[in-house]
Design a protein around this motif. Structure first.
Motif, PDB file in Angstrom:
ATOM      1  N   VAL A  74       0.868  -1.173   0.000  1.00  0.00           N
ATOM      2  CA  VAL A  74       0.000   0.000   0.000  1.00  0.00           C
ATOM      3  C   VAL A  74       0.906   1.225   0.000  1.00  0.00           C
ATOM      4  O   VAL A  74       1.896   1.285   0.728  1.00  0.00           O
ATOM      5  N   TRP A  75       0.563   2.203  -0.835  1.00  0.00           N
ATOM      6  CA  TRP A  75       1.401   3.391  -1.003  1.00  0.00           C
ATOM      7  C   TRP A  75       0.580   4.641  -0.689  1.00  0.00           C
ATOM      8  O   TRP A  75      -0.508   4.838  -1.222  1.00  0.00           O
ATOM      9  N   ILE A  76       1.115   5.475   0.189  1.00  0.00           N
ATOM     10  CA  ILE A  76       0.533   6.785   0.467  1.00  0.00           C
ATOM     11  C   ILE A  76       1.100   7.734  -0.585  1.00  0.00           C
ATOM     12  O   ILE A  76       2.248   8.175  -0.494  1.00  0.00           O
ATOM     13  N   ASP A 115      -0.680  10.842   9.217  1.00  0.00           N
ATOM     14  CA  ASP A 115       0.295  10.729  10.304  1.00  0.00           C
ATOM     15  C   ASP A 115       0.731   9.300  10.546  1.00  0.00           C
ATOM     16  O   ASP A 115       1.848   9.056  11.019  1.00  0.00           O
ATOM     17  N   SER A 116      -0.159   8.339  10.259  1.00  0.00           N
ATOM     18  CA  SER A 116       0.173   6.944  10.551  1.00  0.00           C
ATOM     19  C   SER A 116      -0.665   6.012   9.691  1.00  0.00           C
ATOM     20  O   SER A 116      -1.817   6.325   9.360  1.00  0.00           O
ATOM     21  N   LEU A 117      -0.068   4.893   9.302  1.00  0.00           N
ATOM     22  CA  LEU A 117      -0.779   3.817   8.616  1.00  0.00           C
ATOM     23  C   LEU A 117      -0.402   2.521   9.310  1.00  0.00           C
ATOM     24  O   LEU A 117       0.777   2.240   9.512  1.00  0.00           O
ATOM     25  N   PHE A 118      -1.411   1.738   9.691  1.00  0.00           N
ATOM     26  CA  PHE A 118      -1.137   0.486  10.406  1.00  0.00           C
ATOM     27  C   PHE A 118      -2.278  -0.489  10.158  1.00  0.00           C
ATOM     28  O   PHE A 118      -3.295  -0.146   9.531  1.00  0.00           O
ATOM     29  N   PHE A 119      -2.115  -1.711  10.639  1.00  0.00           N
ATOM     30  CA  PHE A 119      -3.104  -2.765  10.418  1.00  0.00           C
ATOM     31  C   PHE A 119      -3.659  -3.247  11.757  1.00  0.00           C
ATOM     32  O   PHE A 119      -2.957  -3.301  12.765  1.00  0.00           O
ATOM     33  N   LEU A 120      -4.949  -3.586  11.750  1.00  0.00           N
ATOM     34  CA  LEU A 120      -5.601  -4.069  12.961  1.00  0.00           C
ATOM     35  C   LEU A 120      -6.763  -4.975  12.563  1.00  0.00           C
ATOM     36  O   LEU A 120      -7.519  -4.649  11.638  1.00  0.00           O
ATOM     37  N   ASN A 121      -6.895  -6.094  13.237  1.00  0.00           N
ATOM     38  CA  ASN A 121      -8.010  -7.007  12.983  1.00  0.00           C
ATOM     39  C   ASN A 121      -9.249  -6.552  13.739  1.00  0.00           C
ATOM     40  O   ASN A 121      -9.199  -6.307  14.949  1.00  0.00           O
ATOM     41  N   LEU A 122     -10.361  -6.442  13.012  1.00  0.00           N
ATOM     42  CA  LEU A 122     -11.661  -6.152  13.613  1.00  0.00           C
ATOM     43  C   LEU A 122     -12.658  -7.169  13.093  1.00  0.00           C
ATOM     44  O   LEU A 122     -12.737  -7.401  11.872  1.00  0.00           O
ATOM     45  N   ASP A 123     -13.409  -7.763  14.000  1.00  0.00           N
ATOM     46  CA  ASP A 123     -14.410  -8.763  13.616  1.00  0.00           C
ATOM     47  C   ASP A 123     -13.787  -9.885  12.782  1.00  0.00           C
ATOM     48  O   ASP A 123     -14.386 -10.387  11.823  1.00  0.00           O
ATOM     49  N   ALA A 126      -8.682  -8.333   8.688  1.00  0.00           N
ATOM     50  CA  ALA A 126      -7.628  -7.320   8.714  1.00  0.00           C
ATOM     51  C   ALA A 126      -8.148  -6.004   8.154  1.00  0.00           C
ATOM     52  O   ALA A 126      -8.901  -5.983   7.172  1.00  0.00           O
ATOM     53  N   ASN A 127      -7.752  -4.909   8.774  1.00  0.00           N
ATOM     54  CA  ASN A 127      -8.119  -3.563   8.330  1.00  0.00           C
ATOM     55  C   ASN A 127      -6.863  -2.716   8.170  1.00  0.00           C
ATOM     56  O   ASN A 127      -5.929  -2.823   8.971  1.00  0.00           O
ATOM     57  N   ILE A 128      -6.875  -1.883   7.143  1.00  0.00           N
ATOM     58  CA  ILE A 128      -5.846  -0.841   7.011  1.00  0.00           C
ATOM     59  C   ILE A 128      -6.381   0.400   7.715  1.00  0.00           C
ATOM     60  O   ILE A 128      -7.451   0.901   7.360  1.00  0.00           O
ATOM     61  N   PHE A 129      -5.658   0.882   8.703  1.00  0.00           N
ATOM     62  CA  PHE A 129      -6.044   2.096   9.415  1.00  0.00           C
ATOM     63  C   PHE A 129      -5.140   3.251   9.013  1.00  0.00           C
ATOM     64  O   PHE A 129      -3.939   3.066   8.779  1.00  0.00           O
ATOM     65  N   THR A 130      -5.721   4.438   8.934  1.00  0.00           N
ATOM     66  CA  THR A 130      -4.920   5.649   8.758  1.00  0.00           C
ATOM     67  C   THR A 130      -5.376   6.704   9.760  1.00  0.00           C
ATOM     68  O   THR A 130      -6.551   6.788  10.094  1.00  0.00           O
ATOM     69  N   ILE A 131      -4.415   7.474  10.236  1.00  0.00           N
ATOM     70  CA  ILE A 131      -4.703   8.629  11.077  1.00  0.00           C
ATOM     71  C   ILE A 131      -4.392   9.863  10.232  1.00  0.00           C
ATOM     72  O   ILE A 131      -3.248  10.074   9.827  1.00  0.00           O
ATOM     73  N   TYR A 151      -9.523   6.627   9.764  1.00  0.00           N
ATOM     74  CA  TYR A 151     -10.160   5.839   8.713  1.00  0.00           C
ATOM     75  C   TYR A 151      -9.721   4.374   8.831  1.00  0.00           C
ATOM     76  O   TYR A 151      -8.632   4.076   9.331  1.00  0.00           O
ATOM     77  N   ALA A 152     -10.582   3.483   8.333  1.00  0.00           N
ATOM     78  CA  ALA A 152     -10.227   2.070   8.256  1.00  0.00           C
ATOM     79  C   ALA A 152     -10.823   1.480   6.986  1.00  0.00           C
ATOM     80  O   ALA A 152     -11.896   1.902   6.539  1.00  0.00           O
ATOM     81  N   TYR A 153     -10.105   0.522   6.401  1.00  0.00           N
ATOM     82  CA  TYR A 153     -10.543  -0.108   5.152  1.00  0.00           C
ATOM     83  C   TYR A 153     -10.370  -1.615   5.267  1.00  0.00           C
ATOM     84  O   TYR A 153      -9.353  -2.105   5.765  1.00  0.00           O
TER      85      TYR A 153
END
Length: 207
Positions: A74-76, A115-123, A126-131, A151-153
């Motif tokens: 993934v590229w910002i 400011d930040s991009l990270f991954f987190l599992n929900l339900d 995997a989700n891509i999170f951005t601040i 945001y989350a995707y």
């Protein structure tokens, strides 16, 4: 008092190498940027050439997205022309590299900043999170500082990346950090750690 010649030579040598280190550092940063741009160009190539996906390079905003798609990144991508930011996913195919823009942040008073991009599992997914934040400067009404949105995707049933409304529509995931109409306000979720703690705690129904 005159300094010994040996001390003068040592001082001059330190200055020389200090200057050289700065030049080398700038050269390496430029080289990394050129390599990244080169790989991106190949990713958009056509014809007989095999396109290559960008290499993972966090310092340039390129991160592994292995948790979403195999061998993907993934590229910002910042657009200096209109000051927008795209989030693009690059996936290797049998012939080339497929690029998909799945999010775009536009000017909202000020230019967007990721400011930040990270991954987190929900339900269980995997989700891509951005601040993301925008600078706000409306001092005439006493409102200034940084406006934040988390945001989350995640993937839908067809495997496409879509916005996770559970995150985006959560009122806790947006807010002002600074002053709003003269009153100081603080936004507590400015880091990946704080966001992760919120959702882990939210799942456990704690405060």
């Amino acid at each position: 008092m005159d300094m010994p010649k040996d001390s003068l030579r040592t001082t001059e040598l330190h200055r020389f190498w200090g200057f050289r280190k700065k030049r080398i550092k700038r050269f390496l940063e430029c080289l990394a940027c050129c390599l990244l741009l080169s790989s991106a160009s190949l990713a958009n190539a056509s014809g007989d050439e095999r396109a290559v996906c960008p290499a993972v390079l966090p310092s340039m905003g390129v991160f592994s997205a292995e948790k979403i798609y195999k061998n993907s990144v993934v590229w910002i991508e910042k657009n200096d022309t209109d000051h927008t930011i795209n989030l693009s996913i690059y996936r290797p195919t049998s012939n080339d590299c497929e690029k998909t823009v799945f999010a775009k942040y536009s000017i909202e008073g000020g230019a967007p900043n990721v400011d930040s991009l990270f991954f987190l599992n929900l339900d269980g997914k995997a989700n891509i999170f951005t601040i993301v934040h925008w600078d706000v400067n409306s001092r005439g009404i006493g409102t200034y500082g940084k406006y934040y949105q988390i945001y989350a995707y995640t993937t839908d049933e067809q495997g496409r990346l879509i916005e996770n409304k559970r995150v985006v529509d959560n009122s806790a995931m947006t807010g002002m950090d600074g002053y709003q109409e003269g009153e100081q306000t603080l936004f507590p979720y400015k880091t990946a750690g704080a966001v992760k703690s919120f959702f882990k705690c939210n799942k456990a129904k704690c405060k």
